[in-house]
Design a protein around this motif. Structure first.
Motif, PDB file in Angstrom:
ATOM      1  N   PRO A  92      11.405 -41.396  -7.695  1.00 44.02           N
ATOM      2  CA  PRO A  92      10.578 -42.409  -7.148  1.00 44.02           C
ATOM      3  C   PRO A  92      11.177 -43.082  -5.739  1.00 44.02           C
ATOM      4  N   LEU A  93      12.450 -43.490  -5.879  1.00 45.08           N
ATOM      5  CA  LEU A  93      13.217 -43.956  -4.874  1.00 45.08           C
ATOM      6  C   LEU A  93      13.106 -43.004  -3.501  1.00 45.08           C
ATOM      7  N   GLY A  94      13.672 -41.664  -3.755  1.00 41.64           N
ATOM      8  CA  GLY A  94      13.679 -40.774  -2.928  1.00 41.64           C
ATOM      9  C   GLY A  94      12.111 -40.522  -2.174  1.00 41.64           C
ATOM     10  N   MET A  95      11.290 -40.569  -3.119  1.00 42.43           N
ATOM     11  CA  MET A  95       9.766 -40.436  -2.456  1.00 42.43           C
ATOM     12  C   MET A  95       9.519 -41.507  -1.651  1.00 42.43           C
ATOM     13  N   LEU A  96       9.809 -42.909  -1.922  1.00 42.02           N
ATOM     14  CA  LEU A  96       9.551 -43.718  -1.272  1.00 42.02           C
ATOM     15  C   LEU A  96      10.191 -43.812   0.096  1.00 42.02           C
ATOM     16  N   LYS A  97      11.349 -43.503   0.105  1.00 41.60           N
ATOM     17  CA  LYS A  97      12.343 -43.274   1.233  1.00 41.60           C
ATOM     18  C   LYS A  97      11.694 -42.146   2.128  1.00 41.60           C
ATOM     19  N   TYR A  98      11.355 -41.442   1.664  1.00 44.69           N
ATOM     20  CA  TYR A  98      10.705 -40.015   2.399  1.00 44.69           C
ATOM     21  C   TYR A  98       9.376 -40.667   3.122  1.00 44.69           C
ATOM     22  N   LEU A  99       8.408 -41.316   2.366  1.00 42.87           N
ATOM     23  CA  LEU A  99       7.123 -41.622   2.903  1.00 42.87           C
ATOM     24  C   LEU A  99       7.407 -42.822   3.977  1.00 42.87           C
ATOM     25  N   MET A 100       8.456 -43.578   3.830  1.00 41.93           N
ATOM     26  CA  MET A 100       8.760 -44.609   4.776  1.00 41.93           C
ATOM     27  C   MET A 100       9.336 -43.839   6.037  1.00 41.93           C
ATOM     28  N   GLN A 101      10.286 -42.847   5.956  1.00 44.62           N
ATOM     29  CA  GLN A 101      10.646 -42.333   7.196  1.00 44.62           C
ATOM     30  C   GLN A 101       9.663 -41.421   7.796  1.00 44.62           C
ATOM     31  N   GLU A 102       8.723 -40.842   7.171  1.00 47.70           N
ATOM     32  CA  GLU A 102       7.790 -39.954   7.810  1.00 47.70           C
ATOM     33  C   GLU A 102       6.802 -40.912   8.365  1.00 47.70           C
ATOM     34  N   SER A 103       6.597 -42.352   7.668  1.00 48.24           N
ATOM     35  CA  SER A 103       5.346 -43.256   8.593  1.00 48.24           C
ATOM     36  C   SER A 103       5.934 -43.943   9.575  1.00 48.24           C
ATOM     37  N   GLY A 104       7.398 -44.082   9.561  1.00 49.48           N
ATOM     38  CA  GLY A 104       8.089 -45.040  10.296  1.00 49.48           C
ATOM     39  C   GLY A 104       8.221 -46.527   9.839  1.00 49.48           C
ATOM     40  N   MET A 105       8.140 -46.543   8.563  1.00 49.15           N
ATOM     41  CA  MET A 105       8.008 -47.994   8.107  1.00 49.15           C
ATOM     42  C   MET A 105       9.272 -48.406   8.140  1.00 49.15           C
ATOM     43  N   THR A 106       9.684 -49.783   8.306  1.00 48.79           N
ATOM     44  CA  THR A 106      10.852 -50.289   8.240  1.00 48.79           C
ATOM     45  C   THR A 106      10.981 -51.004   6.870  1.00 48.79           C
ATOM     46  N   GLN A 107      12.426 -51.539   6.520  1.00 45.65           N
ATOM     47  CA  GLN A 107      12.443 -52.299   5.658  1.00 45.65           C
ATOM     48  C   GLN A 107      11.893 -53.431   5.513  1.00 45.65           C
ATOM     49  N   ALA A 108      11.881 -54.101   6.373  1.00 47.34           N
ATOM     50  CA  ALA A 108      11.090 -55.361   6.950  1.00 47.34           C
ATOM     51  C   ALA A 108       9.683 -55.118   6.382  1.00 47.34           C
ATOM     52  N   GLU A 109       9.148 -54.104   7.015  1.00 44.97           N
ATOM     53  CA  GLU A 109       7.572 -53.805   6.588  1.00 44.97           C
ATOM     54  C   GLU A 109       7.521 -53.536   5.144  1.00 44.97           C
TER      55      GLU A 109
END
Length: 150
Positions: A92-109
């Motif tokens: 789950p965490l790896g998937m979240l990080k992957y999706l964030m990276q691919e979409s350009g989402m930041t931690q703040a977002e």
């Protein structure tokens, strides 16, 4: 040769007397900010972070936020040294990080999406898990099945 004058600190975490705020001092007295050298110190640091992270967004005073941010960095440093792991996309965490990276989402977002910036930091560092409510929000945002995060 031009010189740029440094802006004076606004004193956002200092009282008018020039002394640190009482809550900040109390946090330092309870658990001083210094490198974590043992599993016991690490566990205590996580408990302190949890106690601050569960408070509503923007409810931390500036000194408390500074303390939280600094302690988070110390925990991350300990994690990197003692628990180096490769996140797989199937987790789950790896998937979240992957999706964030691919979409350009930041931690703040992510924090804004979840409703708590501090909680986003804890989740991304593996100290907290996504709740069912968080999973629904994240899955909806990325337009993926919530099952990816279970």
């Amino acid at each position: 040769m031009s010189q740029i004058a440094a802006k004076p600190r606004t004193g956002r975490n200092r009282q008018s007397s020039g002394r640190p705020p009482e809550r900040y001092v109390a946090l330092i007295q309870d658990f001083p900010l210094r490198p974590l050298r043992s599993e016991r110190e690490y566990d205590t640091a996580l408990k302190v972070l949890d106690s601050l992270a569960v408070r509503p967004e923007n409810s931390l005073e500036p000194g408390e936020q500074d303390y939280f941010d600094t302690l988070t960095m110390l925990v991350e440093a300990y994690d990197q040294e003692h628990y180096p792991t490769e996140m797989e996309h199937g987790e789950p965490l790896g998937m979240l990080k992957y999706l964030m990276q691919e979409s350009g989402m930041t931690q703040a977002e992510l924090g804004r999406l979840l409703g708590n910036r501090s909680l986003a930091s804890l989740i991304l560092n593996g100290h907290r898990q996504l709740s069912k409510t968080h999973i629904r929000k994240v899955a909806s945002h990325f337009k993926v099945s919530p099952a990816l995060f279970l």
